[in-house]
Design a protein around this motif. Structure first.
Motif: not given
Length: 301
Positions: A31-42
């Motif tokens: 979940a933490v990895i997913g949030r970091r990816l979401d933040a990067l793409e955003a």
């Protein structure tokens, strides 16, 4: 959120193929990895990864960004090593693999230079045209030419290589030069096998098409085809790393250059490791400095 952590999450997820594998590597939850990816793409305003329940795949933008991110992380690791290690020199054993012909001509001299600069490192160089299993065979770094397919390995682009059609001046004086790919049918083409064609563009910027060729000589060893071309026996389709000297000296002439297929990459591949040994990093950096310089190939090395 730390931008560097976002980039590390992206690189680990892309190269490992899943959020869970990236999370395991970093010791955190998917979940933490997913949030970091979401933040990067955003933050970038672009989609980098296409995520499904089963796998991850890179978008076109993601693939280009991945190469840059891997280089940045590698440069950062080198900078940290230079500061933290101070005067400590590389040591230990380095096992390198490379294609036989290319390795003999271009990697072996680099190994000799590297050992001279790093006398505390011992090196084993294995030259083979088979695809080695880096993890099971204990290989620290393999040099490969062409597209990288194994996502379980990390890679660093060292340079680019293209193939050219060549002939000797003697052959051209007797038989003339083809002006288009279709005219190859009228020439004696030295090939690895008639089932293998030569990849050529239809024109500048045109589509790449496989042209079947034929001739009186065939051999499964490219070095023999090179020798036959020098002897004036016909046309050959060879890599620049092999014929650069001959083009520079005039022993061979390149033909149909405007129809040449796009260059392919030369890569160093290595097992995924959070901290790459200094000896491996230094060797890869040396290869990148040498092979990434267009003059290296133009000067006929």
């Amino acid at each position: 959120m730390d931008h560097l952590k976002q980039i590390e999450a992206f690189v680990n997820a892309a190269t490992r193929g899943s959020l869970s594998a990236a999370a395991q590597l970093e010791g955190i939850t998917p979940a933490v990895i997913g949030r970091r990816l979401d933040a990067l793409e955003a933050r970038l305003g672009v989609k980098l990864l296409l995520r499904t329940t089963r796998k991850l795949s890179l978008t076109f933008e993601g693939q280009a960004f991945l190469e840059d991110c891997q280089r940045i992380l590698n440069d950062l690791a080198n900078a940290e090593a230079a500061v933290s290690l101070g005067g400590i020199r590389a040591s230990g054993h380095l096992k390198v693999s490379a294609p036989a012909g290319f390795g003999r001509r271009h990697v072996a001299p680099q190994v000799a230079t590297f050992m001279q600069a790093n006398p505390q490192v011992t090196v084993r160089l294995d030259l083979t045209d088979r695809l080695v299993d880096l993890l099971n065979e204990g290989v620290d770094c393999a040099v490969r030419i062409g597209e990288m397919a194994d996502s379980s390995l990390a890679s660093s682009k060292l340079g680019e290589m293209r193939r050219v059609i060549v002939a000797s001046p003697a052959y051209l004086a007797e038989y003339g030069a083809p002006r288009t790919p279709d005219e190859l049918a009228a020439h004696n083409c030295l090939s690895l096998g008639q089932q293998r064609g030569w990849a050529l563009r239809q024109g500048p910027g045109g589509e790449v098409r496989n042209h079947k060729v034929s001739g009186t000589f065939e051999c499964n060893d490219g070095a023999v085809l090179h020798t036959w071309a020098l002897a004036g026996k016909g046309l050959a389709w060879r890599s620049m790393w092999e014929v650069g000297d001959d083009l520079q000296s005039g022993r061979l002439v390149s033909l149909l250059d405007e129809h040449a297929a796009p260059s392919v990459g030369i890569y160093a591949v290595f097992p995924q490791r959070r901290h790459l040994p200094l000896r491996v990093r230094l060797f890869i950096d040396q290869l990148k400095t040498t092979f990434g310089n267009p003059q290296y190939w133009g000067l006929g090395h």
